[in-house]
Design a protein around this motif. Structure first.
Motif, PDB file in Angstrom:
ATOM      1  N   ASP A   1      -4.836  -4.302   2.721  1.00 52.66           N
ATOM      2  CA  ASP A   1      -5.059  -3.528   1.863  1.00 52.66           C
ATOM      3  C   ASP A   1      -4.731  -4.024   0.317  1.00 52.66           C
ATOM      4  OD1 ASP A   1      -2.945  -0.801   1.906  1.00 52.66           O
ATOM      5  OD2 ASP A   1      -2.631  -2.872   2.737  1.00 52.66           O
ATOM      6  N   ALA A   2      -3.677  -4.871   0.311  1.00 53.14           N
ATOM      7  CA  ALA A   2      -3.059  -5.274  -0.845  1.00 53.14           C
ATOM      8  C   ALA A   2      -3.280  -6.946  -0.969  1.00 53.14           C
ATOM      9  CB  ALA A   2      -1.716  -5.353  -0.886  1.00 53.14           C
TER      10      ALA A   2
ATOM     11  N   GLY B   1       0.740  -1.171  -0.059  1.00 58.87           N
ATOM     12  CA  GLY B   1      -0.155   0.081  -0.114  1.00 58.87           C
ATOM     13  C   GLY B   1       0.817   1.455   0.132  1.00 58.87           C
TER      14      GLY B   1
ATOM     15  N   ALA C   1      -9.124   0.457  -5.394  1.00 60.65           N
ATOM     16  CA  ALA C   1      -8.900   0.729  -6.872  1.00 60.65           C
ATOM     17  C   ALA C   1      -9.957   1.534  -7.192  1.00 60.65           C
ATOM     18  CB  ALA C   1      -9.065  -0.709  -7.635  1.00 60.65           C
TER      19      ALA C   1
ATOM     20  N   ARG D   1      -8.655  -4.543  -2.077  1.00 65.04           N
ATOM     21  CA  ARG D   1      -8.084  -4.177  -3.223  1.00 65.04           C
ATOM     22  C   ARG D   1      -9.191  -3.331  -4.124  1.00 65.04           C
ATOM     23  NH1 ARG D   1      -5.163  -9.059  -3.863  1.00 65.04           N
ATOM     24  NH2 ARG D   1      -6.539  -9.627  -5.409  1.00 65.04           N
ATOM     25  N   GLU D   2     -10.409  -3.885  -4.125  1.00 68.75           N
ATOM     26  CA  GLU D   2     -11.511  -3.243  -4.958  1.00 68.75           C
ATOM     27  C   GLU D   2     -11.718  -2.029  -4.486  1.00 68.75           C
ATOM     28  OE1 GLU D   2     -14.117  -7.257  -5.700  1.00 68.75           O
ATOM     29  OE2 GLU D   2     -15.215  -5.732  -5.017  1.00 68.75           O
TER      30      GLU D   2
END
Lengths: 394, 122
Positions: B81-82, A3, B92, B88-89
């Protein structure tokens, strides 16, 4: 971590094994998730419900307050440091460059006749360059001919005049010399401004008086006192215009006199800062009161005493003071000595009796005056030592 | 131009940071301390600090946002978060610097609930 907040810090990485709440049974459909649907220590509250409650509590109790700490959107940490010839002395300062709160400095001409120079630099971000602007606060802080500049470090030289810094009689403390320092720093494409104020502490306010006197008072040769000679005291009668006192020998003289006298004495005048010394009516430019080396003492309750009782008390105090190592002991009325310096008072004898029992022979005289009458008019006993042999400007 | 008095700056960088961390940590401990995800006080404090950095990376500096990021880091992983598809959605789909801590947190709760329900049915 991928992140945008990736900092390389080591937050715990959870594994299923680590967090398995129920070693006796499987976690069902979990695939690497770090949470358990199982009751926790018998509490049937679902973990998801706990999360909901926690989120609501955060909204209510934490809200929009900005989280502290370094962050991408926070301003850079900026730290200024300051230097004077006094922070450069190890006896006064652990570091040559110090933060504003620990800055010690004097202004005005030093022994070489040049105005003292002060310095400021950007300590953090390391090596950063700044645009500087230094502004004196109050007329008594003087003027700075060159008060702007650029670079990591800026040297400025305040100049003061007698008109800006009076040295006349006063019973009030001088205000501190202060400068407002504005630094505009460009860091990572953004401009940041920081303003700091450097201010003399009470020790330097006191020392500054001596710098002022040396510059403008004719005949004043006392050195600028060492910071270590300026001390705290609980005795208000030792103070000049400040809470702190300059004490080159005063406390030692007082303690020794009281020990010889056998009781406490009242100090009518202890340390006098130069402006206080003038206010006290002294015309002596280098009075020993000014370096904390002199005391004017009275027997406690002397104002209520009369006649033989008063003379006797003053005689005991005078004789006690004479036993103490000093430069001189004087019986004074106001600023004037009324009895020869440090001279012994004759003791009563059968030939020179003391009928009124004040300890002074009734017929004793000094320079044509009866000694008893001199003790009648005395206002205090003065004792002092010479100024310590120290550097003129420390 | 940002303007700070030196005292204000020190407050931000030292006392405020400690105060802020203490508040977030205290609330986090109150709610997650009794659970299996609590790694111990010392490590949890590190999580709070790491969450502060991560939230700042998303331009979110409110304490409640840092708290939620820290809670998700505790509950899933520090790189949730990754790593997590649902997170991730959200990242993004983020528009500009819109705050997404609460969206992430609600999605995290939904994910946990989904697994809780699945576990019950099994």
């Amino acid at each position: 971590m991928s992140g945008p907040g990736d900092t390389g810090l080591t937050a715990p990485r959870f594994t299923r094994a680590l967090l398995d709440p129920s070693p006796s049974g499987p976690l069902g459909g979990f695939t690497g998730k770090a949470v358990s649907p199982e009751p926790i220590q018998g509490d049937p509250t679902r973990f998801s419900k706990r999360m909901e409650d926690a989120g609501a509590a955060a909204d209510q109790q934490l809200g929009d307050k900005q989280a502290g700490g370094d962050c991408a959107t926070c301003p850079p940490r900026i730290r200024l440091e300051h230097r004077s010839q006094y922070t450069a002395k190890t006896r006064y300062s652990e570091k040559e460059w110090v933060i504003a709160d620990k800055f010690i400095f004097l202004v005005g001409k030093d022994v070489s006749g040049k105005f003292r120079t002060l310095s400021v630099r950007v300590a953090e971000p390391a090596g950063a360059s700044a645009t500087w602007e230094v502004t004196p606060i109050g007329e008594h802080s003087g003027t700075i001919p060159k008060r702007t500049g650029t670079g990591n470090r800026f040297d400025y030289t305040p100049e003061v005049t007698n008109a800006q810094r009076p040295i006349t009689a006063s019973r009030k403390p001088n205000p501190p010399v202060q400068y407002s320092i504005k630094a505009t720093i460009t860091h990572e494409g953004k401009s940041h401004e920081i303003t700091e104020v450097v201010s003399q502490d009470e020790r330097d306010i006191i020392r500054q008086e001596y710098v002022d006197q040396r510059m403008w008072r004719k005949g004043f040769t006392l050195h600028v006192p060492y910071r270590t000679r300026i001390k705290e005291t609980t005795r208000a009668d030792l103070r000049g215009n400040y809470q702190l006192i300059l004490d080159s020998a005063m406390t030692e003289l007082l303690t020794a006199t009281e020990a010889a006298y056998g009781e406490k004495v009242y100090v009518s005048s202890g340390w006098r800062n130069p402006r206080r010394n003038l206010a006290a009516g002294s015309q002596v430019p280098n009075s020993n009161h000014q370096h904390g080396g002199a005391l004017d003492m009275q027997p406690v309750g002397a104002k209520q005493m009369t006649g033989a009782t008063r003379r006797s008390a003053y005689l005991r105090l005078y004789n006690a003071a004479r036993t103490v190592r000093s430069r001189v002991v004087l019986l004074e009325k106001g600023p004037r000595a009324v009895y020869p310096s440090s001279a012994a008072v004759p003791e009563p004898t059968p030939e020179m009796p003391d009928h009124n029992e004040d300890g002074i022979p009734d017929a004793a005289t000094s320079k044509g005056s009866r000694v008893e009458s001199l003790f009648d008019i005395a206002s205090h006993v003065h004792i002092d030592r010479a100024a310590p042999d120290e550097a003129d400007d420390d | 131009m940002l303007k700070f008095e030196s005292d204000q700056r020190r407050e931000i960088t030292a006392a405020a940071r400690d105060e802020s961390e203490r508040r977030i940590f205290a609330l986090l401990r109150q709610h997650y301390g009794p659970t299996h995800v609590w790694p111990g006080d010392a490590q949890a404090l590190e999580v709070v600090r790491a969450a502060t950095f991560k939230a700042a990376g998303y331009e979110m500096n409110a304490e409640r946002d840092v708290f939620k990021i820290a809670a998700l880091m505790l509950s899933f992983s520090d790189d949730f978060d990754a790593r997590e598809p649902w997170a991730r959605e959200i990242v993004a789909a983020r528009e500009g610097n819109a705050p997404i801590a609460d969206l992430l947190y609600q999605a995290g709760i939904a994910e946990v609930r989904r697994h809780e329900d699945a576990a019950r049915r099994s």
